[in-house]
Scaffold this motif. Structure first.
Motif, PDB file in Angstrom:
ATOM      1  N   UNK A   1      25.027  43.043  39.903  1.00  0.00           N
ATOM      2  CA  UNK A   1      24.862  41.581  39.909  1.00  0.00           C
ATOM      3  C   UNK A   1      24.900  41.036  41.331  1.00  0.00           C
ATOM      4  N   UNK A   2      25.838  41.534  42.128  1.00  0.00           N
ATOM      5  CA  UNK A   2      26.000  41.119  43.523  1.00  0.00           C
ATOM      6  C   UNK A   2      24.711  41.371  44.308  1.00  0.00           C
ATOM      7  N   UNK A   3      24.078  42.502  44.050  1.00  0.00           N
ATOM      8  CA  UNK A   3      22.863  42.884  44.774  1.00  0.00           C
ATOM      9  C   UNK A   3      21.640  42.119  44.295  1.00  0.00           C
ATOM     10  N   UNK A   4      21.467  42.022  42.983  1.00  0.00           N
ATOM     11  CA  UNK A   4      20.284  41.346  42.445  1.00  0.00           C
ATOM     12  C   UNK A   4      20.307  39.863  42.807  1.00  0.00           C
TER      13      UNK A   4
ATOM     14  N   UNK B   1      34.519  41.735  35.843  1.00  0.00           N
ATOM     15  CA  UNK B   1      33.464  40.898  35.264  1.00  0.00           C
ATOM     16  C   UNK B   1      33.585  39.463  35.769  1.00  0.00           C
ATOM     17  N   UNK B   2      34.819  38.972  35.866  1.00  0.00           N
ATOM     18  CA  UNK B   2      35.030  37.604  36.345  1.00  0.00           C
ATOM     19  C   UNK B   2      34.542  37.444  37.781  1.00  0.00           C
ATOM     20  N   UNK B   3      34.804  38.439  38.623  1.00  0.00           N
ATOM     21  CA  UNK B   3      34.356  38.372  40.010  1.00  0.00           C
ATOM     22  C   UNK B   3      32.847  38.367  40.147  1.00  0.00           C
ATOM     23  N   UNK B   4      32.170  38.961  39.173  1.00  0.00           N
ATOM     24  CA  UNK B   4      30.702  39.001  39.203  1.00  0.00           C
ATOM     25  C   UNK B   4      30.076  37.733  38.643  1.00  0.00           C
ATOM     26  N   UNK B   5      30.885  36.884  38.033  1.00  0.00           N
ATOM     27  CA  UNK B   5      30.354  35.731  37.295  1.00  0.00           C
ATOM     28  C   UNK B   5      29.431  34.820  38.100  1.00  0.00           C
TER      29      UNK B   5
ATOM     30  N   UNK C   1      25.606  34.330  36.852  1.00  0.00           N
ATOM     31  CA  UNK C   1      25.124  32.992  36.458  1.00  0.00           C
ATOM     32  C   UNK C   1      23.800  32.660  37.132  1.00  0.00           C
ATOM     33  N   UNK C   2      23.593  33.149  38.355  1.00  0.00           N
ATOM     34  CA  UNK C   2      22.317  32.910  39.036  1.00  0.00           C
ATOM     35  C   UNK C   2      21.187  33.708  38.396  1.00  0.00           C
ATOM     36  N   UNK C   3      21.489  34.936  38.017  1.00  0.00           N
ATOM     37  CA  UNK C   3      20.481  35.783  37.380  1.00  0.00           C
ATOM     38  C   UNK C   3      20.073  35.191  36.036  1.00  0.00           C
ATOM     39  N   UNK C   4      21.043  34.756  35.262  1.00  0.00           N
ATOM     40  CA  UNK C   4      20.719  34.185  33.944  1.00  0.00           C
ATOM     41  C   UNK C   4      20.022  32.834  34.071  1.00  0.00           C
ATOM     42  N   UNK C   5      20.346  32.075  35.126  1.00  0.00           N
ATOM     43  CA  UNK C   5      19.663  30.792  35.340  1.00  0.00           C
ATOM     44  C   UNK C   5      18.197  31.016  35.699  1.00  0.00           C
ATOM     45  N   UNK C   6      17.923  32.077  36.455  1.00  0.00           N
ATOM     46  CA  UNK C   6      16.548  32.379  36.858  1.00  0.00           C
ATOM     47  C   UNK C   6      15.736  32.989  35.725  1.00  0.00           C
TER      48      UNK C   6
ATOM     49  N   UNK D   1      31.991  30.072  41.285  1.00  0.00           N
ATOM     50  CA  UNK D   1      31.479  29.835  42.630  1.00  0.00           C
ATOM     51  C   UNK D   1      31.731  31.037  43.533  1.00  0.00           C
ATOM     52  N   UNK D   2      30.923  31.149  44.573  1.00  0.00           N
ATOM     53  CA  UNK D   2      31.063  32.223  45.548  1.00  0.00           C
ATOM     54  C   UNK D   2      31.159  31.633  46.949  1.00  0.00           C
ATOM     55  N   UNK D   3      32.164  32.068  47.700  1.00  0.00           N
ATOM     56  CA  UNK D   3      32.277  31.607  49.084  1.00  0.00           C
ATOM     57  C   UNK D   3      31.060  32.022  49.896  1.00  0.00           C
TER      58      UNK D   3
END
Length: 289
Positions: free
Chosen positions: A186-189, A238-242, A246-251, A268-270
């Motif tokens: 998720x972080x990479x995609x 899983x929570x850290x990847x959220x 969320x960006x992948x599912x929004x796209x 959110x992500x810093x």
């Protein structure tokens, strides 16, 4: 950076992480200050906050912030620069109240640091999420500086990432992370997805590649009463990847609708400057550059 203590190179030594917390905080503090000032400005624009933001931006150049080489130094540069850039791009997006920043020193500093990132990966190669986030830093710098060089690096990253996909349509380095495969994928995609949205030009082949990668990610992820699995393996963090999920599912709402319910839209992500509304607008086309 703390040593990794498992065969998949996915888990950091917790004792080493704790020992390095002071150094990590010292490195991230200047970027956090800018991100926080940007958040304050969004809540209530004022000349006072804009002037303070200008001072802190130019101080990065005056203090030679993020000077250094080596892969982990470069990785931190990518993250901190991404956070700073998205904070500023979010402010720019609101033409009614965007601050007028006297940031010439910062712009010179940003160009120099971004070049250090791109030069490192062009020489060492592009194999995993480290390089993909370097592409985010470069694409966001290109957008803020209106410069073509870092943009070309981001396009190179996307070309290289296609070579890192296995026969099953997954990012090889990330899917091999065992229980952290979900998080790292998720972080990479998300990194690949967001930087393409900053290009301000349509590239059908790249869009199709990222869409296919996202679709495969969503089909690999299953969420049930016992938790989330990814490619048949129980998923950790899983929570850290959220934020990234969320960006992948929004796209890709049609391909990833089932997964959307397991990721918080408020996560959110810093590394995106806490500015997920702006970033989510990018990936959905609402905040097209």
């Amino acid at each position: 950076m703390a040593k990794r203590i498992d065969p998949t190179s996915s888990t950091l030594d917790p004792d080493a992480v704790a020992a390095q917390s002071g150094v990590r905080e010292e490195v991230s503090y200047p970027a956090k200050k800018i991100v926080n000032l940007s958040m304050l400005y969004r809540k209530g624009p004022s000349n006072e906050i804009a002037n303070c933001l200008t001072t802190h931006l130019n101080a990065l150049a005056e203090s030679n912030y993020l000077e250094g080489s080596g892969e982990y130094n470069i990785l931190y540069k990518s993250w901190m620069i991404s956070a700073i850039n998205f904070s500023l791009l979010g402010l720019e997006a609101d033409s009614r109240s965007a601050p007028k920043l006297q940031d010439a020193k910062f712009r010179t500093w940003l160009g120099t640091r971004t070049h250090e990132i791109t030069a490192f990966f062009r020489e060492s190669g592009c194999h995993n999420n480290h390089c993909y986030w370097a592409g985010v830093a470069a694409a966001s710098s290109a957008r803020y500086l209106k410069s073509d060089d870092p943009l070309q690096f981001s396009k190179w990253v996307l070309l290289q990432s296609e070579k890192n996909v296995n026969d099953s349509g997954q990012l090889s380095a990330e899917v091999s992370r065992g229980t952290m495969a979900f998080h790292y994928s998720a972080f990479s995609i998300a990194a690949l997805l967001v930087q393409t949205r900053l290009w301000n030009q349509n590239d059908a082949s790249v869009e199709a590649f990222v869409s296919k990668l996202s679709g495969r990610f969503c089909s690999d992820a299953l969420t049930g009463s016992s938790g989330t699995t990814f490619a048949g393996i129980p998923a950790q963090n899983v929570k850290g990847a959220s934020p990234y999920v969320s960006l992948i599912t929004a796209a890709e709402p049609e391909k990833c609708g089932a997964l959307a319910s397991s990721s918080s839209a408020d996560a959110k992500s810093f590394f995106f400057g806490w500015n997920m509304d702006y970033v989510r607008g990018l990936v959905t086309g609402k905040n097209a550059p």
